[in-house]
Design a protein around this motif. Structure first.
Motif, PDB file in Angstrom:
ATOM      1  N   UNK A  13       0.822  -1.208   0.000  1.00  0.00           N
ATOM      2  CA  UNK A  13       0.000   0.000   0.000  1.00  0.00           C
ATOM      3  C   UNK A  13       0.856   1.259   0.000  1.00  0.00           C
ATOM      4  N   UNK A  14       2.162   1.110   0.216  1.00  0.00           N
ATOM      5  CA  UNK A  14       3.081   2.248   0.242  1.00  0.00           C
ATOM      6  C   UNK A  14       3.746   2.500  -1.103  1.00  0.00           C
ATOM      7  N   UNK A  15       3.440   1.680  -2.101  1.00  0.00           N
ATOM      8  CA  UNK A  15       4.075   1.771  -3.412  1.00  0.00           C
ATOM      9  C   UNK A  15       3.030   2.092  -4.473  1.00  0.00           C
ATOM     10  N   UNK A  16       3.365   3.029  -5.359  1.00  0.00           N
ATOM     11  CA  UNK A  16       2.504   3.377  -6.498  1.00  0.00           C
ATOM     12  C   UNK A  16       3.311   3.274  -7.784  1.00  0.00           C
ATOM     13  N   UNK A  17       2.826   2.436  -8.702  1.00  0.00           N
ATOM     14  CA  UNK A  17       3.453   2.305 -10.014  1.00  0.00           C
ATOM     15  C   UNK A  17       2.526   2.935 -11.035  1.00  0.00           C
ATOM     16  N   UNK A  18       2.972   3.990 -11.703  1.00  0.00           N
ATOM     17  CA  UNK A  18       2.143   4.728 -12.652  1.00  0.00           C
ATOM     18  C   UNK A  18       2.819   4.755 -14.012  1.00  0.00           C
ATOM     19  N   UNK A  19       2.098   4.345 -15.054  1.00  0.00           N
ATOM     20  CA  UNK A  19       2.618   4.295 -16.418  1.00  0.00           C
ATOM     21  C   UNK A  19       1.934   5.387 -17.225  1.00  0.00           C
ATOM     22  N   UNK A  32       6.983   5.022  -2.037  1.00  0.00           N
ATOM     23  CA  UNK A  32       7.744   4.868  -3.275  1.00  0.00           C
ATOM     24  C   UNK A  32       6.794   5.087  -4.451  1.00  0.00           C
ATOM     25  N   UNK A  33       7.118   6.073  -5.289  1.00  0.00           N
ATOM     26  CA  UNK A  33       6.328   6.373  -6.485  1.00  0.00           C
ATOM     27  C   UNK A  33       7.200   6.117  -7.715  1.00  0.00           C
ATOM     28  N   UNK A  34       6.726   5.270  -8.609  1.00  0.00           N
ATOM     29  CA  UNK A  34       7.465   4.924  -9.821  1.00  0.00           C
ATOM     30  C   UNK A  34       6.674   5.408 -11.028  1.00  0.00           C
ATOM     31  N   UNK A  35       7.293   6.224 -11.853  1.00  0.00           N
ATOM     32  CA  UNK A  35       6.650   6.759 -13.052  1.00  0.00           C
ATOM     33  C   UNK A  35       7.348   6.177 -14.278  1.00  0.00           C
ATOM     34  N   UNK A  36       6.690   5.219 -14.926  1.00  0.00           N
ATOM     35  CA  UNK A  36       7.258   4.614 -16.125  1.00  0.00           C
ATOM     36  C   UNK A  36       6.877   5.441 -17.355  1.00  0.00           C
ATOM     37  N   UNK A  37       7.760   5.429 -18.360  1.00  0.00           N
ATOM     38  CA  UNK A  37       7.587   6.244 -19.569  1.00  0.00           C
ATOM     39  C   UNK A  37       7.446   7.720 -19.189  1.00  0.00           C
ATOM     40  N   UNK A  38       8.333   8.166 -18.326  1.00  0.00           N
ATOM     41  CA  UNK A  38       8.242   9.527 -17.788  1.00  0.00           C
ATOM     42  C   UNK A  38       8.309  10.590 -18.871  1.00  0.00           C
ATOM     43  N   UNK A  39       8.999  10.290 -19.979  1.00  0.00           N
ATOM     44  CA  UNK A  39       9.103  11.274 -21.052  1.00  0.00           C
ATOM     45  C   UNK A  39       7.760  11.545 -21.728  1.00  0.00           C
ATOM     46  N   UNK A  40       6.762  10.672 -21.461  1.00  0.00           N
ATOM     47  CA  UNK A  40       5.440  10.832 -22.070  1.00  0.00           C
ATOM     48  C   UNK A  40       4.417  11.451 -21.110  1.00  0.00           C
ATOM     49  N   UNK A  41       4.872  11.818 -19.918  1.00  0.00           N
ATOM     50  CA  UNK A  41       3.974  12.496 -18.973  1.00  0.00           C
ATOM     51  C   UNK A  41       3.636  13.893 -19.490  1.00  0.00           C
TER      52      UNK A  41
END
Length: 397
Positions: free
Chosen positions: A192-198, A231-240
Motif C-alpha cells: 500500500x506504500x508503493x505506487x506504479x504509474x505508467x 515509493x512512487x514509480x513513473x514509467x515512460x516519464x518522457x510521455x507524462x
C-alpha cells in the motif's frame, strides 16, 4: 520508543486474552478435586483468592514483558529484567497464545524498527539483488544503492529523493525499480506504500489532463497519509503531460519539517525514461573502441553528459520541466547498453527462475536470436534483455 507509539490493540484482542487467561495456573487438579463437596471447595477457593489474584498479576506482567519483547525489541532486555521473577516459567499453552497475539498485532500495528511493519528496508537484500541479478550495470548498481541507502538512513531528510533512470529499453530500468519495491517493502509492488504509474496507461489522453492532475494529487496524498515511507514509480516519464510534471515539482522541493519532534515522512520518486539512451550508447561505444573496459566508466564521466542531453531534449516535456531545470532530480542514473555476454546471463537467469535445465549452447543460441547494433560492429543488443524469458522455450534440452 522503538517502533513508534504503542497503539490500542484493537479488535480481536479479547478472544486472545481469554485464551491467555485459560493458561493461568491454579485450577483444581487431581482426582480428589472433583470429589470435594461444592461448598468446601468454594470456601477453599475464596481463601486462596488473594494468592490467585497475586499470581495472575505477576503472570500478566510476565506475559506483557514477553509480548513487548516481540513487538518492541528495543525494550526487550529492560522488560525481561523487570518482569521475570526467579524460577518462573510460562505454561506452554500460554506461550503459544502469546505467539499468536504477537503475530496478529505485528500484522496490523506499528511494531517494527522502521516504525511500520510494511517497511523492510532490506539493504543487504538490495545489494545482493543488484550485484547478482542485474547484469552489465555497474553504474546503476552503485548509484541506486548509495543514494537510496543514504537517503533512508538520514535522520531528518529535508526533501523527497528523486531518481531518474535513463537508457535503452530492456537494460534493466523496470527491473531495478521492482528490486527497490521488493527490498524496501514487505509486500513489494503490492504494498500500500508503493505506487506504479505508467504514462500511457494511467494518463493516456491529453484532453483529460485536469482530471489526471486531480487523480494524481489524490493518489500521492492518500499514499503519504497511509505510509511514512512511500515509493512512487513513473514509467515512460518522457510521455507524462507537462502539467503533470509541474504538479510533481512541489513534492520534490526542500522544505522545513512542520513538527521537529515527529518522525519525518520519506518519499522516493523514480522516473523511468528512454531519454538519453543514445548519448549513453555513444559514450560506451567510443570507450570500447578505444580498448577500455566498460567497468572503468565512472558516474562522473557519464552523468553530466546524460543530464545535459535530457535537458536539451525536445521530444518531450520532461527535459523542459522544472524537475530538470531546477535540479529537483537528485541523480540521473545511466543504464548502459547490453552486450552478448550480458544477454547470455539474462537467459541463464530465465532458465533458473523457471526451474528449467539449460546448456551453454542453449544460452548462446538464445543470445544470438537478438538483434545487435551498430550494424558494422553489432556490439549492443537493440532490445537489451527484453523478450529473453519468452525465447528460452525454443531451446529446451
Amino acid at each position: 520508543m522503538p517502533g513508534g507509539p504503542r497503539r490500542p490493540l484493537g479488535r480481536g484482542l479479547p478472544q486472545v486474552l481469554l485464551l491467555l487467561l485459560l493458561a493461568l495456573p491454579g485450577a483444581p487438579e487431581g482426582p480428589g478435586a472433583a470429589e470435594e463437596p461444592g461448598s468446601a471447595w468454594l470456601w477453599r477457593g475464596l481463601q486462596r483468592l488473594p494468592e490467585r489474584l497475586g499470581a495472575a498479576r505477576a503472570l500478566s506482567r510476565r506475559y506483557w514483558a514477553l509480548f513487548s519483547c516481540r513487538v518492541w525489541p528495543g525494550d526487550c532486555e529492560e522488560a525481561e529484567a523487570a518482569a521475570a521473577p526467579p524460577g518462573w516459567s510460562l505454561p506452554v499453552l500460554g506461550q503459544q497464545y502469546l505467539e499468536i497475539l504477537a503475530t496478529w498485532y505485528c500484522s496490523v500495528q506499528t511494531c517494527c524498527d522502521t516504525g511500520d511493519c510494511r517497511i523492510s528496508n532490506n539493504f543487504t537484500g538490495l545489494d545482493s539483488d543488484l550485484s547478482g541479478r542485474l547484469h552489465g550495470q555497474h553504474l546503476a548498481r552503485e548509484l541506486v544503492l548509495r543514494t537510496v541507502k543514504g537517503y533512508l538512513e538520514v535522520p531528518r531528510p529535508d526533501k523527497a529523493l528523486a531518481l531518474s533512470f535513463h537508457g535503452w529499453s530492456g537494460t534493466g530500468k523496470n527491473f531495478v525499480a521492482r528490486m527497490l519495491a521488493e527490498n524496501l517493502y514487505r509486500d513489494g509492488q503490492r504494498s500500500a506504500c508503493v505506487r506504479m504509474l505508467i504514462a500511457t496507461v494511467h494518463f493516456p489522453h491529453p484532453k483529460y489532463v485536469d482530471l489526471y492532475k486531480e487523480q494524481l494529487m489524490g493518489q500521492i496524498r492518500e499514499t503519504q497519509q497511509r505510509c511514512g515511507q512511500t515509493l512512487f514509480i513513473f514509467d515512460e516519464a518522457e510521455k507524462l503531460h507537462p502539467e503533470l510534471l509541474e504538479l510533481l515539482g512541489p513534492h520534490l522541493e526542500r522544505r522545513a519539517p512542520e513538527d521537529p519532534s515527529a518522525r519525518p515522512p520519506r518519499s522516493i520518486f523514480v522516473f523511468l525514461s528512454n531519454l538519453g539512451g543514445n548519448v549513453i550508447n555513444e559514450l560506451v561505444l567510443g570507450w570500447l573502441q578505444a580498448g577500455r573496459a566498460r567497468e572503468e566508466i565512472t558516474t562522473e564521466q557519464l552523468e553530466p553528459q546524460l543530464r545535459a542531453e535530457v535537458a536539451a531534449s525536445t521530444d518531450s516535456g520532461f527535459g523542459a520541466s522544472r524537475l530538470v531545470k531546477e535540479n529537483l532530480i537528485d541523480a540521473f542514473v545511466p543504464f548502459l547498453p547490453l552486450e552478448f555476454d550480458h544477454v547470455r546471463l539474462c537467459a541463464r537467469d530465465a532458465f533458473l527462475s523457471q526451474g528449467l535445465a539449460y546448456t551453454e549452447e542453449a544460452l548462446d543460441r538464445v543470445a544470438r536470436l537478438m538483434v545487435y547494433v551498430p550494424k558494422e560492429e553489432q556490439r549492443f543488443s537493440a532490445q537489451g534483455c527484453k523478450s529473453v524469458s519468452q525465447r528460452i522455450h525454443y531451446f529446451l534440452p
